[in-house]
Design a protein around this motif. Structure first.
Motif, PDB file in Angstrom:
ATOM      1  N   GLN A  84      -1.176  -2.133   1.908  1.00 28.54           N
ATOM      2  CA  GLN A  84      -0.708  -1.048   2.776  1.00 28.54           C
ATOM      3  C   GLN A  84       0.632  -0.511   2.284  1.00 28.54           C
ATOM      4  O   GLN A  84       0.839   0.711   2.205  1.00 28.54           O
ATOM      5  N   GLN A  85       1.536  -1.414   1.934  1.00 26.92           N
ATOM      6  CA  GLN A  85       2.868  -1.004   1.479  1.00 26.92           C
ATOM      7  C   GLN A  85       2.794  -0.135   0.227  1.00 26.92           C
ATOM      8  O   GLN A  85       3.429   0.925   0.158  1.00 26.92           O
ATOM      9  N   ILE A  86       2.003  -0.572  -0.750  1.00 29.80           N
ATOM     10  CA  ILE A  86       1.956   0.190  -2.003  1.00 29.80           C
ATOM     11  C   ILE A  86       1.250   1.529  -1.814  1.00 29.80           C
ATOM     12  O   ILE A  86       1.628   2.528  -2.428  1.00 29.80           O
ATOM     13  N   LEU A  87       0.235   1.587  -0.943  1.00 28.88           N
ATOM     14  CA  LEU A  87      -0.436   2.860  -0.689  1.00 28.88           C
ATOM     15  C   LEU A  87       0.520   3.862  -0.042  1.00 28.88           C
ATOM     16  O   LEU A  87       0.512   5.054  -0.388  1.00 28.88           O
ATOM     17  N   ILE A  88       1.338   3.373   0.882  1.00 31.15           N
ATOM     18  CA  ILE A  88       2.321   4.261   1.527  1.00 31.15           C
ATOM     19  C   ILE A  88       3.337   4.754   0.510  1.00 31.15           C
ATOM     20  O   ILE A  88       3.695   5.940   0.473  1.00 31.15           O
ATOM     21  N   GLU A  89       3.804   3.835  -0.361  1.00 29.30           N
ATOM     22  CA  GLU A  89       4.769   4.225  -1.386  1.00 29.30           C
ATOM     23  C   GLU A  89       4.178   5.242  -2.357  1.00 29.30           C
ATOM     24  O   GLU A  89       4.911   6.065  -2.925  1.00 29.30           O
ATOM     25  N   LEU A  90       2.858   5.211  -2.541  1.00 30.38           N
ATOM     26  CA  LEU A  90       2.199   6.125  -3.470  1.00 30.38           C
ATOM     27  C   LEU A  90       1.697   7.402  -2.792  1.00 30.38           C
ATOM     28  O   LEU A  90       0.994   8.183  -3.407  1.00 30.38           O
ATOM     29  N   GLY A  91       2.053   7.589  -1.523  1.00 28.44           N
ATOM     30  CA  GLY A  91       1.804   8.878  -0.904  1.00 28.44           C
ATOM     31  C   GLY A  91       0.809   8.930   0.233  1.00 28.44           C
ATOM     32  O   GLY A  91       0.550  10.012   0.774  1.00 28.44           O
ATOM     33  N   VAL A  92       0.244   7.789   0.644  1.00 25.24           N
ATOM     34  CA  VAL A  92      -0.675   7.795   1.778  1.00 25.24           C
ATOM     35  C   VAL A  92       0.136   7.762   3.070  1.00 25.24           C
ATOM     36  O   VAL A  92       1.062   6.954   3.208  1.00 25.24           O
TER      37      VAL A  92
END
Length: 258
Positions: free
Chosen positions: A144-152
């Motif tokens: 979840q953290q990396i997806l948010i950092e990548l723009g989700v």
């Protein structure tokens, strides 16, 4: 109980476990005939499951194919089954180390960025049988953290953190989607070697989802002496994963889970 027994069964059928059991048994047995059979069996397992070409053929036969046109259709939600996407090691909030199956979140990320997914569900809980396991950040939370950092957008991510196996992934995701009736069409992201069991479980749970196979293991490998003759520790590891999945699929079929 089913969860613990299934984990123990898979450890027993690891190639290295089979080699060790037959080798030790062959050494300590008093029967010369049995000794010969067991030592030949141990060597045979090593040569068969340590052969990169044979193991690769196995993956070609077993894996479900990836979509030929991955960007041809829009879906309301993409479901990510966790497992190996993040490395199992201690890290702080700012550290993220992706694992071998990171493709499971990279492919839905690509679709989301193209506007082909409205929401993303990340499904998976603690699958460790070690009672001392105390991970501060689960794989689901790190994904979840990396997806948010990548723009989700955070509001476009739904978390399912209870599932410990594929059947529970399907059942708990079905519960989530029941609470979001506006999410009608779904696509399921998992490794190609896991596709048969995953899609079967989700269909049994009443979800008419589309399978998106990723993290492909089968290679277009040339026939060279090192892959045709010499045993490889990497091949043994890959063989274990394949045996693990085939046994899992057979057990699930017998139990009526897929």
């Amino acid at each position: 109980m089913f969860f613990i027994l299934s984990k123990l069964l898979f450890y027993i059928f690891m190639p290295i476990s089979l080699i060790t059991i037959t080798l030790i048994w062959g050494i300590i047995t008093k029967s010369l005939r049995l000794k010969k059979i067991l030592l030949c069996t141990s060597l045979g397992i090593l040569l068969l499951l340590g052969n990169s070409t044979i193991v690769n053929w196995g993956y070609h036969l077993w894996e479900t194919p990836p979509p030929t046109s991955p960007f041809a259709q829009r879906y309301d939600v993409g479901i990510i089954i966790s497992g190996g996407m993040m490395m199992n090691r201690e890290c702080n909030r700012e550290q993220i180390f992706s694992g071998k199956t990171a493709d499971r979140f990279l492919q839905p990320l690509r679709m989301y960025k193209r506007g082909l997914l409205k929401k993303i569900i990340i499904s998976g809980g603690d699958v460790s049988i070690n009672p001392l396991n105390n991970e501060n950040d689960s794989e689901t939370a790190k994904t979840q953290q990396i997806l948010i950092e990548l723009g989700v957008k955070p509001e476009d991510i739904l978390l399912e953190t209870r599932a410990r196996n594929t059947r529970e992934n399907a059942l708990y995701c079905a519960q989530i989607l029941h609470n979001f009736p506006q999410l009608k069409t779904s696509v399921l992201f998992t490794s190609a070697f896991h596709g048969r069991r995953a899609i079967g479980c989700f269909q049994k749970a009443g979800l008419n989802t589309t399978l998106y196979s990723c993290a492909i293991r089968a290679l277009d490998m040339g026939y060279t002496p090192d892959t045709l003759i010499m045993p490889s520790e990497q091949a043994l590891a890959e063989a274990y994963q394949l045996i693990h999945e085939i046994i899992g699929y057979c057990v699930y079929r017998a139990m009526g889970y897929c």
